[in-house]
Scaffold this motif. Sequence first.
Motif, PDB file in Angstrom:
ATOM      1  N   GLU A  18       8.736  48.806  33.763  1.00 19.47           N
ATOM      2  CA  GLU A  18       8.422  49.911  32.806  1.00 19.47           C
ATOM      3  C   GLU A  18       8.572  50.160  31.464  1.00 19.47           C
ATOM      4  N   ALA A  19       7.477  50.443  30.841  1.00 18.13           N
ATOM      5  CA  ALA A  19       7.543  50.441  29.268  1.00 18.13           C
ATOM      6  C   ALA A  19       6.986  51.702  28.634  1.00 18.13           C
ATOM      7  N   SER A  20       7.550  52.551  27.761  1.00 15.99           N
ATOM      8  CA  SER A  20       7.005  53.418  27.370  1.00 15.99           C
ATOM      9  C   SER A  20       6.814  53.311  25.497  1.00 15.99           C
ATOM     10  N   PHE A  21       5.504  53.796  25.135  1.00 21.27           N
ATOM     11  CA  PHE A  21       5.336  53.385  23.804  1.00 21.27           C
ATOM     12  C   PHE A  21       5.220  54.726  22.872  1.00 21.27           C
ATOM     13  N   PRO A  22       5.342  54.414  21.581  1.00 23.13           N
ATOM     14  CA  PRO A  22       5.356  55.516  20.775  1.00 23.13           C
ATOM     15  C   PRO A  22       3.932  56.198  20.872  1.00 23.13           C
ATOM     16  N   ASN A  23       2.771  55.602  21.008  1.00 20.14           N
ATOM     17  CA  ASN A  23       1.568  56.404  21.201  1.00 20.14           C
ATOM     18  C   ASN A  23       1.251  57.023  22.452  1.00 20.14           C
ATOM     19  N   GLY A  24       2.520  57.169  23.240  1.00 17.96           N
ATOM     20  CA  GLY A  24       2.597  58.124  24.421  1.00 17.96           C
ATOM     21  C   GLY A  24       2.061  56.949  25.644  1.00 17.96           C
ATOM     22  N   ARG A  25       1.627  56.156  25.610  1.00 14.30           N
ATOM     23  CA  ARG A  25       0.945  55.107  26.588  1.00 14.30           C
ATOM     24  C   ARG A  25       2.421  54.734  27.227  1.00 14.30           C
ATOM     25  N   LYS A  26       2.262  54.701  28.789  1.00 13.76           N
ATOM     26  CA  LYS A  26       3.284  54.256  29.490  1.00 13.76           C
ATOM     27  C   LYS A  26       2.925  53.117  30.441  1.00 13.76           C
ATOM     28  N   VAL A  27       3.432  51.910  30.574  1.00 10.92           N
ATOM     29  CA  VAL A  27       3.134  51.023  31.405  1.00 10.92           C
ATOM     30  C   VAL A  27       3.994  50.997  32.573  1.00 10.92           C
ATOM     31  N   VAL A  28       3.519  51.272  33.992  1.00 16.55           N
ATOM     32  CA  VAL A  28       4.476  51.002  35.162  1.00 16.55           C
ATOM     33  C   VAL A  28       3.741  49.973  36.131  1.00 16.55           C
ATOM     34  N   ASP A  29       4.282  48.830  36.127  1.00 10.68           N
ATOM     35  CA  ASP A  29       3.794  47.535  37.083  1.00 10.68           C
ATOM     36  C   ASP A  29       4.943  47.285  37.863  1.00 10.68           C
ATOM     37  N   GLN A  30       4.088  47.149  39.093  1.00  4.45           N
ATOM     38  CA  GLN A  30       5.001  46.281  40.349  1.00  4.45           C
ATOM     39  C   GLN A  30       4.797  45.071  40.143  1.00  4.45           C
ATOM     40  N   TYR A  31       5.485  44.273  40.566  1.00  4.26           N
ATOM     41  CA  TYR A  31       5.666  42.878  40.375  1.00  4.26           C
ATOM     42  C   TYR A  31       6.051  41.957  41.447  1.00  4.26           C
ATOM     43  N   LEU A  32       5.611  40.568  41.578  1.00  5.89           N
ATOM     44  CA  LEU A  32       6.239  39.676  42.497  1.00  5.89           C
ATOM     45  C   LEU A  32       6.280  38.374  41.663  1.00  5.89           C
ATOM     46  N   THR A  33       7.482  37.875  41.333  1.00  2.00           N
ATOM     47  CA  THR A  33       7.725  36.823  40.514  1.00  2.00           C
ATOM     48  C   THR A  33       8.379  35.715  41.271  1.00  2.00           C
ATOM     49  N   ALA A  34       8.034  34.494  41.201  1.00  2.94           N
ATOM     50  CA  ALA A  34       8.730  33.193  41.770  1.00  2.94           C
ATOM     51  C   ALA A  34       9.349  32.724  40.508  1.00  2.94           C
ATOM     52  N   TRP A  35      10.691  32.561  40.879  1.00  6.15           N
ATOM     53  CA  TRP A  35      11.750  32.084  39.791  1.00  6.15           C
ATOM     54  C   TRP A  35      11.970  30.725  40.229  1.00  6.15           C
ATOM     55  N   ARG A  36      11.813  29.536  39.278  1.00  5.32           N
ATOM     56  CA  ARG A  36      12.193  28.385  39.747  1.00  5.32           C
ATOM     57  C   ARG A  36      13.347  27.454  39.110  1.00  5.32           C
ATOM     58  N   GLU A  37      14.411  27.004  39.787  1.00  2.00           N
ATOM     59  CA  GLU A  37      15.397  26.386  39.118  1.00  2.00           C
ATOM     60  C   GLU A  37      14.904  25.148  38.530  1.00  2.00           C
ATOM     61  N   GLU A  38      15.140  24.976  37.288  1.00  2.00           N
ATOM     62  CA  GLU A  38      14.871  23.783  36.462  1.00  2.00           C
ATOM     63  C   GLU A  38      15.852  22.744  36.598  1.00  2.00           C
ATOM     64  N   PRO A  39      15.379  21.517  36.469  1.00  2.00           N
ATOM     65  CA  PRO A  39      16.112  20.151  36.420  1.00  2.00           C
ATOM     66  C   PRO A  39      17.810  20.371  35.641  1.00  2.00           C
ATOM     67  N   ASP A  40      17.577  21.204  34.480  1.00  2.00           N
ATOM     68  CA  ASP A  40      18.818  21.671  33.945  1.00  2.00           C
ATOM     69  C   ASP A  40      19.519  22.660  34.474  1.00  2.00           C
ATOM     70  N   GLY A  41      19.104  23.275  35.632  1.00  2.00           N
ATOM     71  CA  GLY A  41      20.099  24.179  36.523  1.00  2.00           C
ATOM     72  C   GLY A  41      19.675  25.761  36.040  1.00  2.00           C
ATOM     73  N   THR A  42      18.614  25.797  34.984  1.00  2.00           N
ATOM     74  CA  THR A  42      18.395  26.890  34.532  1.00  2.00           C
ATOM     75  C   THR A  42      17.303  27.443  35.624  1.00  2.00           C
ATOM     76  N   TRP A  43      17.086  28.819  35.526  1.00  2.00           N
ATOM     77  CA  TRP A  43      16.131  29.592  36.403  1.00  2.00           C
ATOM     78  C   TRP A  43      14.994  30.265  35.468  1.00  2.00           C
TER      79      TRP A  43
END
Length: 156
Positions: free
Chosen positions: A117-142
């Motif tokens: 969720e994010a709220s902005f000064p102009n009164g707009r509000k964004v509410v998003d449901q998400y699905l994220t695939a995180w991947r472990e990189e060769p250096d061990g970071t995600w």
Amino acid sequence: MREERVGTLMVMFLLFCSSTCLAQSKPIESAARRQIDAGNQAWIDGMKQGNVGLITATYTPDAVDCSQEGDCVRGRSAIEKQMKEEMAKLGKAESASVTSIGSVQQGRFVYEWGQAEASFPNGRKVVDQYLTAWREEPDGTWKSFRNLVIPNSVSR
């Protein structure tokens, strides 16, 4: 037509994730959890500071980011360009949050779902449901490998 395609893709992705994850899931490694939480915090901080670089640093170079309409942007640099355009329209968020509702690890991938969720000064509000695939990189970071904003409602 587009809504049917998005719905079909979403259902296929979720079925694939759930069947694969149920068959071979294990608790999420603590290093993965810490880095995913840090990635979610980078989104919050980036939205509040108007700093797209903080957000896109959490993406793999070959990441794909899809809107709730099913429009997908491929590659970290293209995602950054698109986010900068959006940030220019919306401005810095007054407040932002990410709530991770669930996650499961399958090898070097973690599938996480939740709400941002994010709220902005102009009164707009964004509410998003998400699905994220995180991947472990060769250096061990995600890093975020695939991100899908799930439509809040489906027209029939």
